[in-house]
Scaffold this motif. Structure first.
Motif, mmCIF file in Angstrom:
data_model
loop_
_atom_site.group_PDB
_atom_site.id
_atom_site.type_symbol
_atom_site.label_atom_id
_atom_site.label_comp_id
_atom_site.label_asym_id
_atom_site.label_seq_id
_atom_site.Cartn_x
_atom_site.Cartn_y
_atom_site.Cartn_z
ATOM 1 N N LEU A 240 5.139 9.003 -6.609
ATOM 2 C CA LEU A 240 6.601 9.029 -6.540
ATOM 3 C C LEU A 240 7.125 7.954 -5.598
ATOM 4 N N LEU A 241 6.443 7.783 -4.477
ATOM 5 C CA LEU A 241 6.872 6.788 -3.500
ATOM 6 C C LEU A 241 6.751 5.372 -4.072
ATOM 7 N N GLY A 245 9.662 2.279 -5.029
ATOM 8 C CA GLY A 245 9.646 0.986 -4.360
ATOM 9 C C GLY A 245 9.061 0.991 -2.964
ATOM 10 N N TYR A 246 8.463 2.116 -2.557
ATOM 11 C CA TYR A 246 7.837 2.168 -1.243
ATOM 12 C C TYR A 246 6.539 1.344 -1.253
ATOM 13 N N ARG A 247 6.213 0.806 -0.067
ATOM 14 C CA ARG A 247 4.981 0.049 0.105
ATOM 15 C C ARG A 247 4.106 0.721 1.167
ATOM 16 N N TRP A 256 6.573 3.024 3.344
ATOM 17 C CA TRP A 256 7.880 2.628 3.860
ATOM 18 C C TRP A 256 8.655 1.851 2.807
ATOM 19 N N SER A 257 9.969 1.813 3.002
ATOM 20 C CA SER A 257 10.847 1.076 2.102
ATOM 21 C C SER A 257 11.953 0.422 2.908
ATOM 22 N N GLU A 258 12.389 -0.754 2.482
ATOM 23 C CA GLU A 258 13.515 -1.427 3.127
ATOM 24 C C GLU A 258 14.781 -1.117 2.330
ATOM 25 N N ILE A 259 15.769 -0.533 2.990
ATOM 26 C CA ILE A 259 17.001 -0.130 2.320
ATOM 27 C C ILE A 259 18.201 -0.592 3.124
ATOM 28 N N ASP A 260 19.360 -0.636 2.478
ATOM 29 C CA ASP A 260 20.594 -0.939 3.191
ATOM 30 C C ASP A 260 20.904 0.194 4.168
#
Length: 294
Positions: A240-241, A245-247, A256-260
């Motif tokens: 699911l992660l 788009g999680y890495r 982890w993911s980079e988000i606004d």
């Protein structure tokens, strides 16, 4: 069936195909000397260094740069290239045999690099003088450049592969050569300067709204983002992660993911509903563009 094109010139041949939906015309990239520049207008400008490296492998701790190119551009507020400030390329002896697959990819031989070196002081001055450095898949180049020039650690970089939404802009994929062809160009070489020139053409590409890829990319790179860590995520939730788009961060053992910054509350709700209903609060850390691609 063979059709003979009797056009008397390239222009005439192009006109014959211009409205044919089954034909796509590609033009070779321009040289830096012939690159079309935007007209200079009043207003602030910034200096952008376009960087590419060819190396003996993928690990900056054990592999070496064998070819590096840097072109510094002056860019206006609209993201248009108004001047080419400087350009340079250098080969470097890695003091080890160039692997066969690297030779096949780049054409660089052991004889090409024998005894060659980079003027590190000059290279560092050129890179440090830019307001931002851009590379395609910047994380790769940053590792090698900072290993060679530790004084550049912490400098601002932007990535033309990840700081621009190519799919949203009507492209598919993110490989430099593939994107270049979709923009209507081709470049036969795979060397550091050739890739820099290809990237410059891609960055100058006009978008449907009249802006450029470069202008949007710089705006995206400057935005305030957050590293959202899936703290305590169970192993069986990794699918699911990944789909979201999680890495995986091997060093810190966390997804982890980079988000606004504005998306943090919504991301935490998704995390609680789908990944981990209880447990520690996910760690959220602001990311500056000095840190983004490290």
């Amino acid at each position: 069936m063979t059709t003979i094109n009797r056009a008397a010139s390239v222009e005439a041949a192009l006109s014959l195909c211009a409205n044919d939906p089954d034909v796509r015309i590609l033009r070779r990239v321009s040289s830096l000397q012939d690159f079309p520049l935007a007209k200079r207008v009043e207003g602030p400008t910034r200096f952008v260094a376009i960087v590419d490296t060819e190396t003996t492998g993928t690990d900056p701790l054990i592999d070496e740069i064998i070819d590096i190119a840097v072109v510094t551009l002056e860019v206006d507020q609209a993201g248009q290239i108004i001047s080419i400030v400087s350009a340079g390329q250098a080969l470097r002896d890695p003091h080890m045999p160039i692997p066969a697959h690297i030779h096949r990819l780049t054409g660089i031989t052991d004889d090409d690099v024998a005894g060659k070196s980079i003027d590190l002081d000059r290279l560092e001055r050129r890179l440090a003088a830019a307001d931002v450095r851009i590379a395609h898949n910047a994380r790769f180049d940053i590792g090698f450049v900072e290993n060679l020039l530790p004084g550049l650690a912490g400098a601002a970089w932007a990535c033309s592969a990840s700081d621009f939404d190519w799919v949203e802009a009507g492209f598919d994929g993110c490989k430099l050569g593939h994107l270049l062809m979709q923009a209507g160009y081709f470049n036969g070489a795979h060397r550091a300067m050739a890739d820099v020139i290809s990237l410059i053409h891609l960055l100058a590409h006009r978008l449907p709204d009249g802006g450029t890829v470069l202008g949007t990319l710089l705006a995206n790179a400057e935005r305030s983002t957050v590293r959202f860590e899936a703290t305590g995520a169970p192993y069986d939730k990794r699918g699911l992660l990944k789909a979201r788009g999680y890495r995986w961060d091997q060093r810190h053992r966390v997804w982890w993911s980079e988000i606004d910054e504005q998306q943090c509350a919504e991301e935490e709700r998704w995390f609680r509903q789908n990944i981990c209903a209880h447990g520690p609060v996910p760690r959220m850390m602001k990311i500056s563009w000095h840190q983004r691609h490290r």
